[in-house]
Design a protein around this motif. Structure first.
Motif, PDB file in Angstrom:
ATOM      1  N   CYS A  46       0.804  -1.224   0.000  1.00 63.40           N
ATOM      2  CA  CYS A  46       0.000   0.000   0.000  1.00 63.40           C
ATOM      3  C   CYS A  46       0.835   1.270   0.000  1.00 63.40           C
ATOM      4  O   CYS A  46       0.517   2.211  -0.736  1.00 63.40           O
ATOM      5  N   ASP A  47       1.863   1.336   0.810  1.00 64.18           N
ATOM      6  CA  ASP A  47       2.618   2.589   0.941  1.00 64.18           C
ATOM      7  C   ASP A  47       3.870   2.636   0.079  1.00 64.18           C
ATOM      8  O   ASP A  47       4.205   3.676  -0.461  1.00 64.18           O
ATOM      9  N   LEU A  48       4.573   1.528  -0.022  1.00 63.94           N
ATOM     10  CA  LEU A  48       5.788   1.543  -0.826  1.00 63.94           C
ATOM     11  C   LEU A  48       5.496   1.327  -2.309  1.00 63.94           C
ATOM     12  O   LEU A  48       6.327   1.612  -3.149  1.00 63.94           O
ATOM     13  N   GLY A  49       4.312   0.802  -2.615  1.00 65.93           N
ATOM     14  CA  GLY A  49       3.930   0.622  -4.018  1.00 65.93           C
ATOM     15  C   GLY A  49       4.611  -0.559  -4.687  1.00 65.93           C
ATOM     16  O   GLY A  49       4.741  -0.594  -5.913  1.00 65.93           O
ATOM     17  N   ILE A  50       5.046  -1.530  -3.902  1.00 65.20           N
ATOM     18  CA  ILE A  50       5.690  -2.713  -4.473  1.00 65.20           C
ATOM     19  C   ILE A  50       4.607  -3.624  -5.041  1.00 65.20           C
ATOM     20  O   ILE A  50       3.570  -3.838  -4.411  1.00 65.20           O
ATOM     21  N   ASP A  51       4.850  -4.152  -6.209  1.00 66.80           N
ATOM     22  CA  ASP A  51       3.904  -5.038  -6.875  1.00 66.80           C
ATOM     23  C   ASP A  51       3.662  -6.278  -6.007  1.00 66.80           C
ATOM     24  O   ASP A  51       4.576  -6.765  -5.330  1.00 66.80           O
ATOM     25  N   ILE A  52       2.432  -6.784  -6.045  1.00 65.45           N
ATOM     26  CA  ILE A  52       2.069  -7.935  -5.206  1.00 65.45           C
ATOM     27  C   ILE A  52       2.915  -9.158  -5.526  1.00 65.45           C
ATOM     28  O   ILE A  52       3.356  -9.868  -4.625  1.00 65.45           O
ATOM     29  N   ALA A  53       3.183  -9.393  -6.808  1.00 63.35           N
ATOM     30  CA  ALA A  53       4.009 -10.547  -7.186  1.00 63.35           C
ATOM     31  C   ALA A  53       5.422 -10.406  -6.624  1.00 63.35           C
ATOM     32  O   ALA A  53       6.006 -11.361  -6.110  1.00 63.35           O
ATOM     33  N   LYS A  54       5.971  -9.205  -6.713  1.00 60.08           N
ATOM     34  CA  LYS A  54       7.315  -8.953  -6.190  1.00 60.08           C
ATOM     35  C   LYS A  54       7.317  -9.066  -4.668  1.00 60.08           C
ATOM     36  O   LYS A  54       8.245  -9.622  -4.076  1.00 60.08           O
ATOM     37  N   THR A  64      -1.750 -14.414  -2.696  1.00 64.68           N
ATOM     38  CA  THR A  64      -3.105 -14.200  -2.197  1.00 64.68           C
ATOM     39  C   THR A  64      -3.088 -13.618  -0.782  1.00 64.68           C
ATOM     40  O   THR A  64      -4.021 -12.923  -0.394  1.00 64.68           O
ATOM     41  N   SER A  65      -2.021 -13.894  -0.039  1.00 65.99           N
ATOM     42  CA  SER A  65      -1.881 -13.294   1.285  1.00 65.99           C
ATOM     43  C   SER A  65      -1.825 -11.781   1.173  1.00 65.99           C
ATOM     44  O   SER A  65      -2.388 -11.066   2.012  1.00 65.99           O
ATOM     45  N   PHE A  66      -1.170 -11.287   0.139  1.00 72.44           N
ATOM     46  CA  PHE A  66      -1.028  -9.846  -0.021  1.00 72.44           C
ATOM     47  C   PHE A  66      -2.329  -9.196  -0.461  1.00 72.44           C
ATOM     48  O   PHE A  66      -2.587  -8.033  -0.134  1.00 72.44           O
ATOM     49  N   TYR A  67      -3.163  -9.913  -1.187  1.00 71.19           N
ATOM     50  CA  TYR A  67      -4.501  -9.389  -1.485  1.00 71.19           C
ATOM     51  C   TYR A  67      -5.286  -9.234  -0.177  1.00 71.19           C
ATOM     52  O   TYR A  67      -5.985  -8.245   0.030  1.00 71.19           O
ATOM     53  N   PHE A  68      -5.142 -10.227   0.694  1.00 70.99           N
ATOM     54  CA  PHE A  68      -5.799 -10.190   1.997  1.00 70.99           C
ATOM     55  C   PHE A  68      -5.252  -9.038   2.845  1.00 70.99           C
ATOM     56  O   PHE A  68      -6.019  -8.292   3.455  1.00 70.99           O
TER      57      PHE A  68
END
Length: 143
Positions: A46-54, A64-68
């Motif tokens: 959310c704050d650093l803007g790092i892609d979910i896959a990365k 999927t944990s990061f979507y949560f």
């Protein structure tokens, strides 16, 4: 380089909650450990803007944990009464990392620069792999 900064964020969260260093990476589901893991994951996305896959590669977690983490972060931050412990820890981690002068990922430009650098490194690895494959083929053909 990004991995070192993520480790720095993990250590900040672990230090604030007084949990053993490296416990965020463990599969442990104790409340403080999972809370710190969730805060670090949400902070990355959310704050650093790092892609979910990365982010999933950096923390060795399923994407999927990061979507949560992102969904719950938006929910918890919208109403601080839902989970005040989460909000307090998140604000502490955010302030500790963003106010540190040695924080490399505090700027969005730096994050994008590091992502481009990682992409170029990956492209170089792909080119090296293809060159090795072509060299092996040429040896087989007798060239």
């Amino acid at each position: 380089m990004i991995k070192q900064e993520i480790n720095k964020i993990k250590y900040i969260a672990e230090e604030i909650l007084d949990i053993p260093f490296g416990s965020i990476d463990s599969p442990n589901r104790k409340r403080n450990i999972s809370l710190s893991r969730q805060v670090v994951g949400a902070f990355m996305v959310c704050d650093l803007g790092i892609d979910i896959a990365k982010a999933s590669d950096l923390m060795s977690r399923d994407r999927t944990s990061f979507y949560f983490y992102r969904k719950k972060h938006l929910e918890y931050m919208s109403d601080e009464r839902i989970y005040p412990e989460y909000n307090n820890l998140y604000k502490c981690v955010y302030n500790a990392y963003m106010n540190d002068d040695s924080s490399l990922l505090a700027s969005k430009n730096t994050v994008s620069w590091f992502e481009k650098l990682e992409e170029v490194k990956q492209q170089q690895k792909d080119i090296d792999r293809k060159m090795l494959h072509l060299e092996r083929e040429s040896k087989l053909l007798g060239l």
